[in-house]
Structures are given as structure tokens and as C-alpha cells.
Design a protein around this motif. Structure first.
Motif, PDB file in Angstrom:
ATOM      1  N   THR A  73       0.807  -1.219   0.000  1.00  0.00           N
ATOM      2  CA  THR A  73       0.000   0.000   0.000  1.00  0.00           C
ATOM      3  C   THR A  73       0.843   1.273   0.000  1.00  0.00           C
ATOM      4  O   THR A  73       0.429   2.289  -0.552  1.00  0.00           O
ATOM      5  N   THR A  90      -0.943  -5.132  -5.442  1.00  0.00           N
ATOM      6  CA  THR A  90      -1.482  -6.156  -4.562  1.00  0.00           C
ATOM      7  C   THR A  90      -2.578  -5.562  -3.681  1.00  0.00           C
ATOM      8  O   THR A  90      -2.760  -4.351  -3.625  1.00  0.00           O
ATOM      9  N   HIS A  91      -3.290  -6.436  -2.970  1.00  0.00           N
ATOM     10  CA  HIS A  91      -4.272  -5.982  -1.983  1.00  0.00           C
ATOM     11  C   HIS A  91      -3.888  -6.535  -0.617  1.00  0.00           C
ATOM     12  O   HIS A  91      -3.147  -7.524  -0.524  1.00  0.00           O
ATOM     13  N   SER A  96     -10.279  -6.715   0.043  1.00  0.00           N
ATOM     14  CA  SER A  96     -10.110  -6.982  -1.379  1.00  0.00           C
ATOM     15  C   SER A  96     -10.134  -5.647  -2.103  1.00  0.00           C
ATOM     16  O   SER A  96     -10.722  -4.680  -1.633  1.00  0.00           O
ATOM     17  N   GLY A  97      -9.469  -5.615  -3.226  1.00  0.00           N
ATOM     18  CA  GLY A  97      -9.409  -4.353  -3.947  1.00  0.00           C
ATOM     19  C   GLY A  97      -8.405  -3.407  -3.311  1.00  0.00           C
ATOM     20  O   GLY A  97      -7.618  -3.783  -2.445  1.00  0.00           O
ATOM     21  N   PHE A  98      -8.460  -2.163  -3.724  1.00  0.00           N
ATOM     22  CA  PHE A  98      -7.499  -1.173  -3.276  1.00  0.00           C
ATOM     23  C   PHE A  98      -8.144  -0.218  -2.273  1.00  0.00           C
ATOM     24  O   PHE A  98      -9.367  -0.106  -2.220  1.00  0.00           O
ATOM     25  N   ASP A 112      -5.241  -6.345 -10.139  1.00  0.00           N
ATOM     26  CA  ASP A 112      -4.929  -6.905  -8.824  1.00  0.00           C
ATOM     27  C   ASP A 112      -4.049  -8.138  -9.034  1.00  0.00           C
ATOM     28  O   ASP A 112      -4.467  -9.108  -9.656  1.00  0.00           O
ATOM     29  N   GLU A 115      -2.584 -11.160  -3.085  1.00  0.00           N
ATOM     30  CA  GLU A 115      -2.460 -10.666  -1.717  1.00  0.00           C
ATOM     31  C   GLU A 115      -1.038 -10.171  -1.462  1.00  0.00           C
ATOM     32  O   GLU A 115      -0.083 -10.720  -2.011  1.00  0.00           O
ATOM     33  N   GLU A 306      -7.732   1.336   6.858  1.00  0.00           N
ATOM     34  CA  GLU A 306      -6.976   1.390   5.610  1.00  0.00           C
ATOM     35  C   GLU A 306      -6.410   2.777   5.332  1.00  0.00           C
ATOM     36  O   GLU A 306      -5.449   2.909   4.583  1.00  0.00           O
ATOM     37  N   GLN A 310      -3.000   1.563   7.119  1.00  0.00           N
ATOM     38  CA  GLN A 310      -2.495   0.882   5.923  1.00  0.00           C
ATOM     39  C   GLN A 310      -1.986   1.829   4.843  1.00  0.00           C
ATOM     40  O   GLN A 310      -1.179   1.429   4.004  1.00  0.00           O
TER      41      GLN A 310
END
Length: 332
Positions: A73, A90-91, A96-98, A112, A115, A306, A310
Motif C-alpha cells: 500500500t 497487490t491488496h 479486497s481491492g485497493f 490486482d 495478496e 486502511e 495501511q
């Protein structure tokens, strides 16, 4: 030496999934060969390269990379902040997703590639990248496989040294001038927030803790050697004494039975994973929690994990500054 705990969204319980097998790694390498790139370092659009000093030594990167893959991230935030739309990313494990805090139009179309701790090498190779960005703490074991696909720029770790890492990302992406502007704007933004919440002296008197409820793990209180702590420091906010007890400066772990140790003037809290499995539900219903000063005065603020934990970059930091201003500016 930094450990995996340095990064805010790394913890063992959620990482117990199957790692990429040797067979897949080999397949990824073969896929690359099929792509016909005999020297990925020379695949830049301009046909010329620059040398970048990385945690893995000097790396030749394209002068103007056009097909960038990011594996965490922090690198995704850096790329988007600098106006670069990666072809792959990656996620994180729990979602899931960004990240939702990133502008939708900036992340649309990004492939994507798996992981974060277990990127799909075949998917990465299929994108024919000319640059890969990640960190040593994340993917040092996969470095040889990754650099066989494209020049791979690794920082030493992630989290706390995010500002230095951003500069390296900018260097690799050929965006140093843009990076300087981003940094200047951020510093001015932080100062505006400081003034909005009452000035430097008032900020220093306001002690803040940041808590994270983590599925399958103890409650994490962030110390001064963490991403979020650097933003609090840029605003001039004080830290509760318990933050100084953080292991390696990164975090101090608490059980629900000791949550009162985290009490202070203001608490920001986030959750990673299932609230029940993260002990959030159990903790916030307890008498210890309800009797904490920050809770009684209405100074506990729930924030998005996130974004606050993150994100790790300037786009996330600017949004966090806005939330600090909103939550800490005196009401009139």
C-alpha cells in the motif's frame, strides 16, 4: 533491525495462508521468458536507464518507466500521489481491492496481482512491467524472481521511514520534482492544522493515543516509531507516556483487561478484520473502557484502518490531517 511488526498491517494470525509454491515461482520465471524480455532493465520507453540506490544495492531502472507494478500500500500511495497509475498492485489480506481513500479514477484499471504477502508472479510477469516497487521486509525472499521480471526497487522496510521511502519511490519513477512539491504542500497543510486546533502549545498539551483492534491478536497501541506517530508529531500533538513503552518504538500490545492503560486526552481507534475476533466488541463494552477519561469526555474517534494504518503515504497523510483538524478543532 526492523521486523515485520514495523508495518502497521502485518500480524501473524492473518498471514497463516499458503505461500507461493516453488512450482509457481518457476512458472512465473518461464512466463517471463515467454514474454521475450532478455534484459528487463533496458525496457524503459526512452531506451535509457538510471541507477538507483536501493536496500538491495544499485539497480538500473528505466529513465521513464511506463508499466509499474507495486506490491504494497505504501508504494501504491506513492505512485498515485506522484501521478503514476500502476499497471498492477497487490491488496491487503483482510480486504479486497485497493484502499477506498484513493481516488476511484486513479485506481481504476489497475490489475490486482494478489495478496500483499503472496503476490502472483505469473500475473505480474503477464503485465510486462518495466519497474517493480516494494520493500525488503515484504519480499526480500522473492527478490531474485521479481528482478527477473523487471528492475525491482526495494526500500529496507515500510511504515515509520515513509518519507524517506517516498523519495526513493520518486527517484525510481523519475518524479523528483513532483515529490518536492508534494512534500512542501504537506508541510504547509500540517502547519494549518496545528493552528486550527489552537496552536503549537495547545497541541503539545493534547496527549493522543492511536489504538488498533486486530483480528486474532492483541490490541495495538502505536509508539513513536510508526507511520501514524510521524503525522501526529508533524502537527505537534503530545503523546501519552505509555507510547514510550512501545517495543522497538513501534507498538505496545494490550489485552482487553488492561485497556485502561491506554487512557489519555484523545484516542483514535481502528479495526483490522472482524470486530468480534479483534476483541473490539468485548473491549468497548467493558467497564474499564467506559470509565476511561477519553471515553467519558467524548474524545474517542473511530477511524478507517486502511487510511490511518495501511495507507502509509502522502495522499493518506493529507486525509488524516483533515480528520485531525475536524476532530480536534475546538467547537465554538
Amino acid at each position: 533491525m526492523p521486523t515485520a511488526r514495523t508495518h502497521p498491517h502485518t500480524h501473524a494470525p492473518l498471514r497463516r495462508r499458503a505461500l507461493l509454491t516453488g512450482a509457481l515461482a518457476l512458472t512465473g520465471a518461464l512466463t517471463l521468458t515467454a514474454c521475450g524480455s532478455s534484459d528487463p532493465a533496458d525496457s524503459g520507453a526512452s531506451g535509457t536507464t538510471r541507477t538507483v540506490k536501493t536496500a538491495m544495492g544499485d539497480v538500473k531502472v528505466p529513465k521513464a518507466p511506463r508499466r509499474v507494478v507495486v506490491l504494497d500500500t505504501a508504494e501504491l500511495d506513492s505512485a498515485i500521489t506522484l501521478g503514476v497509475r500502476p499497471v498492477g498492485a497487490t491488496h491487503v489480506e483482510a480486504g479486497s481491492g485497493f484502499p477506498d481513500y484513493l481516488p476511484k479514477d486513479k485506481v481504476s484499471g489497475i490489475k490486482d496481482v494478489g495478496e500483499m504477502m503472496n503476490p502472483n508472479l505469473e500475473a505480474i510477469a503477464a503485465l510486462k512491467p518495466d519497474l517493480i516497487l516494494t520493500s525488503k521486509i515484504r519480499h526480500a525472499a522473492k527478490y531474485d524472481q521479481l528482478k527477473a521480471i523487471a528492475p525491482t526497487v526495494m526500500t529496507e522496510t515500510t511504515g515509520y521511514p515513509w518519507k524517506e521511502n517516498f523519495r526513493l519511490h520518486a527517484e525510481a519513477l523519475g518524479k523528483r520534482a513532483e515529490a518536492k512539491k508534494v512534500i512542501t504542500r504537506y508541510r504547509a497543510h500540517a502547519e494549518r492544522v496545528t493552528q486550527a486546533i489552537g496552536g503549537r502549545a495547545k497541541a503539545e498539551r493534547t496527549e493522543v493515543n492511536v489504538l488498533r483492534f486486530i483480528e486474532g491478536a492483541d490490541i495495538r497501541l502505536y509508539g513513536d516509531q510508526s507511520y501514524i506517530a510521524t503525522i501526529l508529531k508533524d502537527v505537534g500533538l503530545g503523546r501519552a507516556p505509555i507510547a514510550a513503552k512501545a517495543k522497538d518504538g513501534f507498538s505496545y500490545d494490550l489485552s482487553p483487561e488492561k485497556i485502561d492503560l491506554a487512557d489519555t486526552d484523545v484516542i483514535f481507534r481502528s479495526t483490522y478484520g472482524d470486530p468480534k475476533k479483534s476483541k473490539e466488541t468485548q473491549t468497548t463494552r467493558s467497564g474499564l473502557w467506559k470509565n476511561m477519561r477519553a471515553v467519558k469526555t467524548g474524545n474517542v474517534h473511530t477511524v478507517e484502518d486502511e487510511l490511518w494504518i495501511q495507507g502509509i503515504g502522502y495522499t493518506a497523510a493529507d486525509k488524516i490531517l483533515d480528520e485531525l483538524r475536524r476532530d480536534l478543532t475546538p467547537k465554538r
